[in-house]
Motif scaffolding. Structure first.
Motif, PDB file in Angstrom:
ATOM      1  N   LYS A 351       0.831  -1.209   0.000  1.00 20.25           N
ATOM      2  CA  LYS A 351       0.000   0.000   0.000  1.00 20.25           C
ATOM      3  C   LYS A 351       0.870   1.266   0.000  1.00 20.25           C
ATOM      4  O   LYS A 351       0.513   2.268  -0.627  1.00 20.25           O
ATOM      5  CB  LYS A 351      -0.945  -0.018   1.203  1.00 20.25           C
ATOM      6  CG  LYS A 351      -2.060  -1.037   1.079  1.00 20.25           C
ATOM      7  CD  LYS A 351      -3.020  -0.973   2.242  1.00 20.25           C
ATOM      8  CE  LYS A 351      -4.162  -1.966   2.072  1.00 20.25           C
ATOM      9  NZ  LYS A 351      -5.010  -1.652   0.912  1.00 20.25           N
ATOM     10  N   ARG A 411      -3.857   6.124   7.876  1.00 16.56           N
ATOM     11  CA  ARG A 411      -5.022   5.516   7.231  1.00 16.56           C
ATOM     12  C   ARG A 411      -4.750   4.046   6.911  1.00 16.56           C
ATOM     13  O   ARG A 411      -5.623   3.181   7.094  1.00 16.56           O
ATOM     14  CB  ARG A 411      -5.374   6.283   5.961  1.00 16.56           C
ATOM     15  CG  ARG A 411      -6.697   5.866   5.320  1.00 16.56           C
ATOM     16  CD  ARG A 411      -6.822   6.404   3.915  1.00 16.56           C
ATOM     17  NE  ARG A 411      -5.816   5.848   3.025  1.00 16.56           N
ATOM     18  CZ  ARG A 411      -5.922   4.635   2.475  1.00 16.56           C
ATOM     19  NH1 ARG A 411      -6.986   3.859   2.740  1.00 16.56           N
ATOM     20  NH2 ARG A 411      -4.983   4.193   1.678  1.00 16.56           N
ATOM     21  N   GLU A 415      -6.709   0.745   8.221  1.00 18.26           N
ATOM     22  CA  GLU A 415      -7.304  -0.191   7.269  1.00 18.26           C
ATOM     23  C   GLU A 415      -6.830  -1.612   7.500  1.00 18.26           C
ATOM     24  O   GLU A 415      -7.615  -2.576   7.412  1.00 18.26           O
ATOM     25  CB  GLU A 415      -6.954   0.258   5.840  1.00 18.26           C
ATOM     26  CG  GLU A 415      -7.567  -0.612   4.755  1.00 18.26           C
ATOM     27  CD  GLU A 415      -7.228  -0.122   3.366  1.00 18.26           C
ATOM     28  OE1 GLU A 415      -7.391  -0.894   2.404  1.00 18.26           O
ATOM     29  OE2 GLU A 415      -6.788   1.052   3.238  1.00 18.26           O
TER      30      GLU A 415
END
Length: 442
Positions: A351, A411, A415
């Motif tokens: 990510k 974030r 997640e």
């Protein structure tokens, strides 16, 4: 004559070495602003047949009091190299910067016409006017109703070769082929700030050279007087002994001052580690160069406090210069729980990679996520090393990019449900209140 020739050669060589690239870039930016703020050249034939294409018009009040415009061939200037440019051409380029306004970008950024049918010039004197100019340029170039400027819009105003040189200048334009209003605004503001810094640097350099010229004039005058006395026969043995004694006295009184002056001249004209507007770190303090003279340099600290440094002292200190640095790297350190699964760590790296590749105008794709250490058998210390697409001269922009990266990491942690838990702690409770009252029997 020899002194004047040497000073002129020193000034020309110094300007070419230190300022040619910046002047070349600044004039091209000014040409782009002038071209995009003017009327479009709709047809290809018009673009080819236009004799003014690739030329920058500017007013030089120092050379023409009537306000007539002069021109610079920008296409020819872009092909010039620092090694081949002549002193006469360099002098003309400096006059373009100084003559058309030291602290402004001249040439109309406003579609207005005077009584004689000529387009008026609108100067940018502050960042607010730079933002307003960017808005007017966007409205002039973009098609009605569009929220961006594309390559086709630019081709209405300049040639394909010029468009290819313009797109890399504006953030995000190379990857998408589109120029957003915010990106254009930031670019125009940066052009204004760079032009102002360049004008300040040229002005301070001119002042320093004039001071050096006066010092050399004094030395030459003293030498001429001594030679004249020798040639005229006035310099007898007693006179020479008297002059020698006086020179020894002067050397004893001002010897340290002369040494300081010589070191300062070497620092300004030979070492020259920074220019006006450069962001530097000296003695661990980050400062911006405000003014540069022969003997002293004035800095502005982060809180706008002015700091005066003697150049002879600066010559002995290590100086970090952000403006002259290449693209710089950054690091974000964080800690996760040691129980985090290997798959979660793999997903975390994936990510982060996807985010950096999606922000190619801000970050280089080369990065590294490393586990630095394990502490107390419950915490893994990790670090993300990234490379910016800029140096840290614009420290505000650097801080904004890093802040967005940290928020994105937060974030991603949420997640993937990556957390950090403290080890169980032993807690001891003790009552510290007053003793309970005792009852007595009557």
């Amino acid at each position: 004559m020899l002194k004047t020739l040497l000073v002129k050669l020193l000034a020309s060589s110094f300007h070419v070495t230190r300022f040619f690239d910046r002047i070349q870039e600044s004039i091209f930016h000014q040409y782009v602003l002038q071209t995009l703020s003017g009327p479009p050249l709709m047809g290809y034939a018009e673009r080819v047949g236009n004799t003014n294409s690739g030329r920058l018009s500017f007013k030089n009040p120092k050379k023409d009091k009537e306000g007539k415009k002069e021109e610079v061939n920008v296409e020819k200037l872009q092909k010039m190299k620092q090694e081949t440019i002549s002193a006469w051409t360099m002098r003309g380029l400096i006059q373009v910067i100084q003559g058309s306004g030291l602290y402004t970008i001249s040439n109309a950024l406003e579609d207005c016409v005077d009584d004689e049918g000529e387009q008026k010039d609108k100067e940018i004197t502050n960042e607010w006017e730079a933002k307003a100019a960017a808005y007017r340029i966007f409205q002039n170039v973009a098609r009605p109703g569009h929220k961006y400027i594309d390559e086709e819009d630019l081709l209405h105003f300049m040639k394909k070769e010029e468009v290819d040189n313009v797109l890399p200048l504006i953030e995000g334009a190379t990857e998408t082929g589109k120029i957003k209003k915010s990106s254009l605004r930031n670019w125009v503001v940066n052009v204004y700030n760079e032009r102002k810094s360049l004008a300040h640097s040229l002005n301070d350099t001119k002042t320093a050279i004039e001071e050096l010229n006066r010092i050399l004039s004094g030395i030459v005058l003293l030498v001429i007087i001594i030679v004249w006395l020798l040639l005229m026969g006035f310099a007898t043995t007693q006179v020479l002994v008297f002059l020698s004694s006086q020179l020894l006295l002067v050397a004893f009184m001002f010897g340290n001052t002369c040494k300081t002056l010589f070191e300062a001249i070497i620092f300004v004209f030979v070492m020259h580690p920074f220019d006006v507007g450069d962001r530097c770190v000296i003695d661990g303090v980050q400062m911006v160069v405000e003014e540069m003279n022969i003997l002293t340099t004035v800095f502005l600290r982060y809180d706008n406090e002015k700091i005066f440094y003697p150049n002879s002292v600066l010559a002995t200190k290590p100086i970090s210069n952000f403006y002259r640095s290449p693209e710089m790297s950054d690091a974000v350190e964080f800690a996760i729980d040691v129980s985090t699964s290997a798959q979660n760590i793999v997903d975390l790296k994936a990510k982060i990679k996807a985010y950096l590749e999606g922000k190619s105008q801000h970050w280089r794709p080369t990065h590294s996520v490393q586990v630095k250490d394990i502490e107390d058998v419950n915490k893994m210390k990790m670090a993300l090393y990234v490379n910016h697409t800029m140096n840290f001269q614009n420290f505000g922009e650097k801080s904004n990019r890093r802040s967005e990266l940290v928020l994105e990491l937060k974030r991603i942690f949420e997640e993937l449900k990556i957390k950090y838990n403290l080890l169980p702690q032993e807690v001891h409770l003790r009552y510290v209140g007053s003793a309970p009252p005792t009852s007595t029997n009557a």
